[in-house]
Design a protein around this motif. Sequence first.
Motif, short mmCIF file in Angstrom:
data_model
loop_
_atom_site.label_atom_id
_atom_site.label_comp_id
_atom_site.label_asym_id
_atom_site.label_seq_id
_atom_site.Cartn_x
_atom_site.Cartn_y
_atom_site.Cartn_z
N PRO A 156 74.71 49.67 23.43
CA PRO A 156 74.21 50.78 22.62
C PRO A 156 75.30 51.56 21.90
CG PRO A 156 73.14 50.74 24.78
CD PRO A 156 74.28 49.77 24.85
N GLN A 157 76.55 51.40 22.33
CA GLN A 157 77.65 52.13 21.71
C GLN A 157 78.30 51.35 20.56
OE1 GLN A 157 80.30 53.69 24.89
NE2 GLN A 157 78.66 53.11 26.28
N VAL A 158 77.84 50.13 20.32
CA VAL A 158 78.36 49.34 19.20
C VAL A 158 77.65 49.80 17.94
CG1 VAL A 158 78.52 47.02 18.22
CG2 VAL A 158 78.91 47.38 20.67
N SER A 159 78.42 50.12 16.89
CA SER A 159 77.82 50.75 15.71
C SER A 159 78.33 50.19 14.38
CB SER A 159 78.06 52.26 15.74
OG SER A 159 79.45 52.55 15.80
N ILE A 160 79.00 49.04 14.40
CA ILE A 160 79.49 48.46 13.14
C ILE A 160 78.51 47.38 12.67
CG2 ILE A 160 81.88 48.93 13.77
CD1 ILE A 160 82.21 45.90 14.26
N PRO A 161 78.60 46.95 11.41
CA PRO A 161 77.72 45.87 10.93
C PRO A 161 77.79 44.65 11.84
CG PRO A 161 78.88 46.86 9.09
CD PRO A 161 79.47 47.47 10.33
N TYR A 162 76.61 44.04 12.07
CA TYR A 162 76.50 43.01 13.09
C TYR A 162 75.66 41.85 12.55
CZ TYR A 162 75.57 41.13 17.83
OH TYR A 162 75.48 40.34 18.96
N VAL A 163 76.25 40.65 12.58
CA VAL A 163 75.58 39.42 12.16
C VAL A 163 75.51 38.48 13.36
CG1 VAL A 163 75.83 37.35 10.73
CG2 VAL A 163 76.26 39.61 9.74
N LEU A 164 74.34 37.90 13.58
CA LEU A 164 74.14 36.99 14.71
C LEU A 164 73.67 35.64 14.19
CD1 LEU A 164 72.66 39.99 15.43
CD2 LEU A 164 72.73 38.99 17.71
N VAL A 185 71.98 47.08 20.30
CA VAL A 185 73.06 47.82 19.65
C VAL A 185 72.48 49.00 18.88
CG1 VAL A 185 74.59 45.82 19.49
CG2 VAL A 185 72.99 46.31 17.62
N SER A 186 73.36 49.87 18.40
CA SER A 186 72.93 51.02 17.60
C SER A 186 72.22 50.53 16.34
CB SER A 186 74.14 51.87 17.22
OG SER A 186 73.80 52.80 16.22
N PRO A 187 71.14 51.22 15.92
CA PRO A 187 70.45 50.84 14.68
C PRO A 187 71.37 50.84 13.47
CG PRO A 187 69.10 52.37 15.95
CD PRO A 187 70.45 52.33 16.62
N SER A 188 72.46 51.62 13.53
CA SER A 188 73.39 51.68 12.40
C SER A 188 74.10 50.35 12.16
CB SER A 188 74.43 52.78 12.62
OG SER A 188 75.23 52.50 13.76
N CYS A 189 74.04 49.44 13.13
CA CYS A 189 74.62 48.10 12.95
C CYS A 189 73.84 47.28 11.92
CB CYS A 189 74.63 47.34 14.26
SG CYS A 189 75.70 48.00 15.55
N ALA A 190 72.58 47.63 11.72
CA ALA A 190 71.70 46.84 10.85
C ALA A 190 71.82 45.35 11.19
CB ALA A 190 72.01 47.09 9.38
N PRO A 191 71.59 44.97 12.44
CA PRO A 191 71.83 43.57 12.84
C PRO A 191 70.92 42.60 12.10
CG PRO A 191 70.65 44.76 14.56
CD PRO A 191 71.06 45.78 13.55
N HIS A 192 71.47 41.44 11.79
CA HIS A 192 70.70 40.39 11.11
C HIS A 192 70.93 39.07 11.83
CE1 HIS A 192 69.73 37.27 8.15
NE2 HIS A 192 68.84 38.13 7.72
N ILE A 193 69.82 38.40 12.20
CA ILE A 193 69.88 37.11 12.90
C ILE A 193 69.58 35.98 11.93
CG2 ILE A 193 68.99 35.73 14.81
CD1 ILE A 193 67.95 38.36 16.07
N THR A 194 70.41 34.94 11.94
CA THR A 194 70.12 33.70 11.23
C THR A 194 69.85 32.63 12.29
OG1 THR A 194 71.55 34.29 9.37
CG2 THR A 194 70.94 31.97 9.60
#
Length: 235
Positions: A156-164, A185-194
Motif C-alpha cells: 500500500p505504500q508503493v505510489s509510483i507508476p506500475y506496469v504488470l 498498491v496505492s491508486p496513484s500507481c495507476a497499475p496496468h496489467i498486460t
Amino acid sequence: MMPAVGCLVLHGFAGDIRDVLPLANALRAEGYHVECPTLEGHGLDRRVLAKSTRKDWLRSADEAYKRLSLHAQEIIVIGFSMGGLLAINLVHRYPARLLITINTPYAYWDVEQALAYLREDFSSHSRRYVQGLVKIPVRSMLQFRQLLAETKAILPQVSIPYVLLQSRRDDTVQARSAEHLASSVSPSCAPHITWYDRSGHMIFHDADRDDAIARVLAAVREHSPAPPPEGNEKQ
C-alpha cells in the motif's frame, strides 16, 4: 541534455540472469544503462542457495541499484517472478521512475495449471517439476515465503507508476497474483496489467517472448524523460 535512464532487471527465485537475459539485452540494445545482477546464493547449486537468506537477496538488489545510480539519473526497476518482490522493496526505499513486475507472485504455485501441463506432456514436464523440487532447499523456500509476506505488507505504500505482465498459463505463480498486486498498491500507481495467453512462467523463453519484451520497452520509453524542445538543448 536528457537525464540518463537506467534499468535494473532482477531475476527470479532459484534462477539466474538467464531468466531475464533476452529482456536485459533488448534494453541494452535500446541504449539504456542496465544492471542485471545474480542474486546472492543463486546461479550455483542448492547448497549455496541454502546458505543465503532473503536479506542477502535484498542486499544484492540494493547494491545493483546503487551501482546503476552512478550512471543513471532516472531508474526503472524491473523484476521477474521473485525479482518483482525485490523490485517492490526497492521502490519502497529508493527513488524510481517506474516499477515493472513480470509473473510476480502474490499467490504461489498454481497446482491446477501444473497438472494441466503434466496431462499435455508428462515426460517433459514431470522431469522439470522433479528437478525443481530437488533444486530448491526447504530453508530457501521458507525464506522466500517470508519475503512474500513482508512485501505484501508494504504494497500500500508503493505510489509510483506500475506496469504488470502476467502469463495466464503460469504454473508457478497463480495468474490472479497480478490482480492482487495491482489492487494492493496505492491508486496513484495507476497499475496496468498486460495478459499473455500462450506462455508459462518463463515468459522470456516462451511463445510470448517478443510481445512481452516489446511491452516492457514501450513502458520504459513512455516513462523515460521527454527530450527538451528543439532549440532548447543545452550545448
